[in-house]
Design a protein around this motif. Sequence first.
Motif, PDB file in Angstrom:
ATOM      1  N   ASN A   1     -45.953 -18.150 -97.875  1.00 43.54           N
ATOM      2  CA  ASN A   1     -46.453 -19.526 -97.814  1.00 43.54           C
ATOM      3  C   ASN A   1     -46.210 -20.149 -96.445  1.00 43.54           C
ATOM      4  N   GLU A   2     -45.019 -19.917 -95.887  1.00 39.04           N
ATOM      5  CA  GLU A   2     -44.681 -20.485 -94.583  1.00 39.04           C
ATOM      6  C   GLU A   2     -45.521 -19.860 -93.472  1.00 39.04           C
ATOM      7  N   ILE A   3     -45.684 -18.551 -93.495  1.00 41.43           N
ATOM      8  CA  ILE A   3     -46.513 -17.896 -92.486  1.00 41.43           C
ATOM      9  C   ILE A   3     -47.936 -18.440 -92.558  1.00 41.43           C
ATOM     10  N   ASN A   4     -48.472 -18.535 -93.771  1.00 34.78           N
ATOM     11  CA  ASN A   4     -49.825 -19.080 -93.942  1.00 34.78           C
ATOM     12  C   ASN A   4     -49.909 -20.522 -93.471  1.00 34.78           C
TER      13      ASN A   4
ATOM     14  N   TYR B   1     -40.260 -14.139 -87.055  1.00 28.69           N
ATOM     15  CA  TYR B   1     -38.808 -14.112 -86.889  1.00 28.69           C
ATOM     16  C   TYR B   1     -38.165 -15.313 -87.584  1.00 28.69           C
ATOM     17  N   LYS B   2     -38.782 -16.477 -87.446  1.00 29.43           N
ATOM     18  CA  LYS B   2     -38.239 -17.695 -88.055  1.00 29.43           C
ATOM     19  C   LYS B   2     -38.223 -17.608 -89.572  1.00 29.43           C
ATOM     20  N   THR B   3     -39.183 -16.906 -90.154  1.00 32.33           N
ATOM     21  CA  THR B   3     -39.331 -16.864 -91.612  1.00 32.33           C
ATOM     22  C   THR B   3     -38.746 -15.603 -92.242  1.00 32.33           C
ATOM     23  N   GLU B   4     -38.148 -14.723 -91.442  1.00 35.47           N
ATOM     24  CA  GLU B   4     -37.734 -13.419 -91.980  1.00 35.47           C
ATOM     25  C   GLU B   4     -36.641 -13.500 -93.038  1.00 35.47           C
TER      26      GLU B   4
END
Length: 186
Positions: free
Chosen positions: A111-114, A99-102
Motif C-alpha cells: 500500500n505504501e509503495i503504491n 528501503y523506507k518501506t522494507e
Amino acid sequence: MIFITGGVRSGKSAFAEKYAKQLFLTYGKKRLIYIASGVAIDEEMAERITRHQQDRLNSSVKWETIEIEDELIFKDDLFEESPVVLWDCLTTWLNNVLYKTESFNEEIRENEINRFIQTLKNQLFKWKEEKDCFLLLVSNELMDEPPSKFSEVNRYRSLLGELHQWMVANCDEAYEMDYSLSKRWK
C-alpha cells in the motif's frame, strides 16, 4: 515533460544537464532547478553525489538544488517563474521508497509503495498540465539485465519498468542513452 534513460554510466546525467541548460538559455527561463534523490549510503554513492554537485557548481549557469529522498514535499513557489527542472534520478528515488518501506508487513508495504508511486504520478501530471515549465526526468534502464535470483531486485525492476512505461506514455519526449549517444524514441 522529457524522459531520459540509459544504463549506469551511459551519459544520461550529462545529457540531461546539457539539455536543461539549453532549454533554460533558449527560452529565457529565470530558474534552473535540480531535484536530487541520491543518499550517501556508502563511499561510492558519496563520491557520485559530490561529482554531480561539482558539475553543477562548475556550470556556466546557476542551479538551485532540492533534495527529495522519498516524500514529495515541495514549496509552493517551486514553479514560480516557469523554471526548467531536472530530476536525477527516479531510479534512486524508487530505491529510497523501497528501503523506507522494507520493515513494514507485506500488505502495508504494498500500500505504501503504491501510495508513493501514485503521489509521484499525480505530481508529475500536475506539473505537466498546470505549470509552464520544462521537466526532465532521469532514470536508469535496468531491464537489459538478466533476472535476479533475489525477489526484491525483481520486484524493484518490475516497479521501475511499469513506472518507465507510464512516464514514456505521458512525456512529450523520451531519450535512451548508450555510450554518451542519445536515441530519441518519442
